[in-house]
Design an enzyme around this catalytic site. Structure first.
Site, PDB file in Angstrom:
ATOM      1  N   ARG A  10       0.845  -1.205   0.000  1.00 54.13           N
ATOM      2  CA  ARG A  10       0.000   0.000   0.000  1.00 54.13           C
ATOM      3  C   ARG A  10       0.880   1.255   0.000  1.00 54.13           C
ATOM      4  NH1 ARG A  10      -0.784   4.718   2.488  1.00 54.13           N
ATOM      5  NH2 ARG A  10      -0.216   3.682   4.443  1.00 54.13           N
ATOM      6  N   ASP A  11       1.534   1.557   1.112  1.00 61.03           N
ATOM      7  CA  ASP A  11       2.280   2.818   1.229  1.00 61.03           C
ATOM      8  C   ASP A  11       3.452   2.864   0.257  1.00 61.03           C
ATOM      9  OD1 ASP A  11       2.962   5.310   2.147  1.00 61.03           O
ATOM     10  OD2 ASP A  11       3.239   4.728   4.226  1.00 61.03           O
TER      11      ASP A  11
ATOM     12  N   HIS B 202       3.898   4.243  13.059  1.00 60.11           N
ATOM     13  CA  HIS B 202       4.207   4.284  11.622  1.00 60.11           C
ATOM     14  C   HIS B 202       5.223   5.408  11.395  1.00 60.11           C
ATOM     15  CE1 HIS B 202       2.851   4.129   7.255  1.00 60.11           C
ATOM     16  NE2 HIS B 202       3.297   5.364   7.296  1.00 60.11           N
TER      17      HIS B 202
ATOM     18  N   HIS C 116       8.437   7.248   8.976  1.00 65.49           N
ATOM     19  CA  HIS C 116       9.172   7.416   7.728  1.00 65.49           C
ATOM     20  C   HIS C 116      10.601   7.823   8.065  1.00 65.49           C
ATOM     21  CE1 HIS C 116       5.922   7.302   4.565  1.00 65.49           C
ATOM     22  NE2 HIS C 116       5.224   7.235   5.681  1.00 65.49           N
TER      23      HIS C 116
ATOM     24  N   CYS D 169      12.453   8.178  -3.315  1.00 69.13           N
ATOM     25  CA  CYS D 169      13.554   8.911  -2.710  1.00 69.13           C
ATOM     26  C   CYS D 169      13.189   9.350  -1.298  1.00 69.13           C
ATOM     27  CB  CYS D 169      13.850  10.129  -3.561  1.00 69.13           C
ATOM     28  SG  CYS D 169      15.046  11.222  -2.833  1.00 69.13           S
TER      29      CYS D 169
ATOM     30  N   ASN E  75       8.989   4.602   3.978  1.00 68.38           N
ATOM     31  CA  ASN E  75       8.803   4.042   5.317  1.00 68.38           C
ATOM     32  C   ASN E  75      10.106   3.469   5.838  1.00 68.38           C
ATOM     33  OD1 ASN E  75       6.012   3.175   3.726  1.00 68.38           O
ATOM     34  ND2 ASN E  75       5.681   3.910   5.799  1.00 68.38           N
TER      35      ASN E  75
END
Lengths: 314, 314
Positions: free
Chosen positions: A15-16, A212, A214, A245, A254
């Site tokens: 998904r992400d 979650h 990044h 990137c 992530n």
């Protein structure tokens, strides 16, 4: 969570990751990835999102991906939705867990899903109502997701009281769990530790909470460790750090699943995941990438001499 | 440590960085770097090492670099030495702080500096004796450095009891402080937190202790945060993460100074360092690199919207 797992690693790459890159994976490529990663021991995978296909064509096949993923033994099939319509489709698809996302920043919520926070909360109320109606046993887990909990590119820092207020609202409306997201990589580990300490103080220790992160500013794994120190036991990550990137303005890759699993397993926390098998899944996934970049250090550095994964320890 | 500093950032680039790359910096280039970084507020810089110039020609000018660095106001000038001879030269050079390095692993110590641990400890005793003789006021700080405290490529994992034993020996012999190093990037943050907890339990909280991490497996900043959580307030780092490819077998790049400063300052810990000025130093340093790679994320991602450095907060 299984008896043999200390931390639940929730793979969000299909998904992400896939929604952030140019390449559109065919349905079969997604399923090959998902099946392979589940076989490596990853217990939960976010396989797609129910959004308008004209906005995110990469996710247009989510219903079919869910349908086939549900046949994989022992896998918790998760999806993401931005609104009531998406949630209804997700509930009907049979997905085990549905992440409903809204931002802590009013401006970011408007920009991202064209809703005020009040409208998103009203959506959430209706989603719970709909779930309870079509699924009276409430088997479908509804996760309240708070995007930009550590700040965003529109509003800057996120006040902790706003995160707490919104978390409380979601729980009052019936959320089964929460997901706290550093959507655009603003968080630092001190902030993460303090925010989760305050969250557990506010909502208690009984509500499952995921985190979650990044890796925009190189602090993704430091933030994950800080969350663990606060007591978080569910972490989102993406195989190969997919998502393009890490330096793009705004959202970026992530934290890297294989690096996270190495950090956890080397630190004595069982994930139930076989790192060797996971690296094979990574190769399989990369095969479809058309050369788009991946992230990660474990793939090149390998395990340190004498490494024993916690999941393999006697 | 100054009243206005919460964490001492110890730049080791002119030693650990430069000794690991191909380019040999001329003396003036080293001094330009050192002066610029000191002006940016970095309080302590390891400017070189006293080693045999035929073994490390990059460090052949260390005495001269020390001499000129001592003229920089408010800078603690540090050097590294592997043995008694080096320490004697270092003491005579007038350097403020001398890191004497030995490994926790017998095999690594033999391989690295051709000494048994017993011989290195006997060296250390003589170094303290020499310092006390030529510097009766004991102004020259002697730091006991424990390399491979988290494992190494020859012996694998480092038993915690070995680290504790050696730390105690060094303090008994008169070390003013300790430096605990993850020389080859084996550490994970759980291990770091546990080791420093045990170290403070063993030697008490009064001995200054620094930590030295490499980012070989992407855990450098997570390890730094874990050390901070245990109470460590001195961290080694290298501007631009110099030290070549982070994936080389064995030792690789240190944690990145500018990323570390961002992590600290964004988390409310004052370093006294101006990030903008530090980034100018980075450019100046890179100018001499002949295209050899650097590391770091802050340089590309920049600060998040609304970022206020702790050192600049009211």
């Amino acid at each position: 969570m299984g008896d043999n797992i200390d931390v639940l690693v929730h793979e969000v790459g299909p998904r992400d990751g896939l929604q952030s890159i140019k390449t559109i994976f065919p349905t079969q490529a997604k399923l090959d990835w998902i099946k392979s990663e589940a076989a490596a021991g990853v217990p939960q995978i976010q396989v797609g999102s129910f959004v308008r296909p004209d906005l995110l064509p990469q996710m247009a096949d989510t219903a079919e991906v869910v349908r086939q993923s549900l046949e994989i033994p022992d896998l918790t099939v998760a999806v993401l939705v931005p609104n009531l319509k998406g949630a209804q489709n997700a509930i009907l698809s049979g997905a085990h867990q549905i992440g409903v996302v809204m931002s802590v920043s009013q401006a970011h919520n408007k920009s991202n899903i064209n809703r005020t926070i009040a409208e998103s909360l009203e959506d959430f109320r209706k989603i719970i109502e709909y779930r309870n109606q079509v699924d009276p046993e409430r088997k479908t887990v509804i996760s309240g997701g708070l995007a930009t909990s550590f700040g965003c590119t529109i509003s800057g820092p996120a006040p902790v009281r706003d995160v707490m207020w919104q978390a409380e609202q979601l729980l009052k409306l019936g959320a089964d769990r929460l997901s706290i997201a550093d959507t655009v990589g603003f968080a630092n580990p001190r902030q993460v530790k303090d925010l989760f300490d305050e969250l557990y103080r506010t909502i208690g220790k009984d509500v499952p909470v995921g985190a979650h992160f990044h890796d925009t500013r190189g602090l993704g794994l430091a933030n994950a460790f800080a969350a663990l120190e606060a007591g978080v036991r569910e972490l989102d990550s993406c195989l190969g750090g997919l998502g393009g990137c890490p330096y793009a303005p705004g959202a970026s890759g992530n934290i890297v699943t294989e690096d996270l699993v190495f950090m956890l397993e080397s630190g004595g926390m069982k994930t139930g995941i076989d790192l060797d098998a996971l690296m094979e899944t990574r190769e399989l996934m990369i095969h479809h990438l058309n050369g788009e970049p991946t992230q990660g250090t474990f793939v090149t550095a390998g395990p340190p001499l004498g490494f024993v994964a916690a999941s393999n320890a006697a």
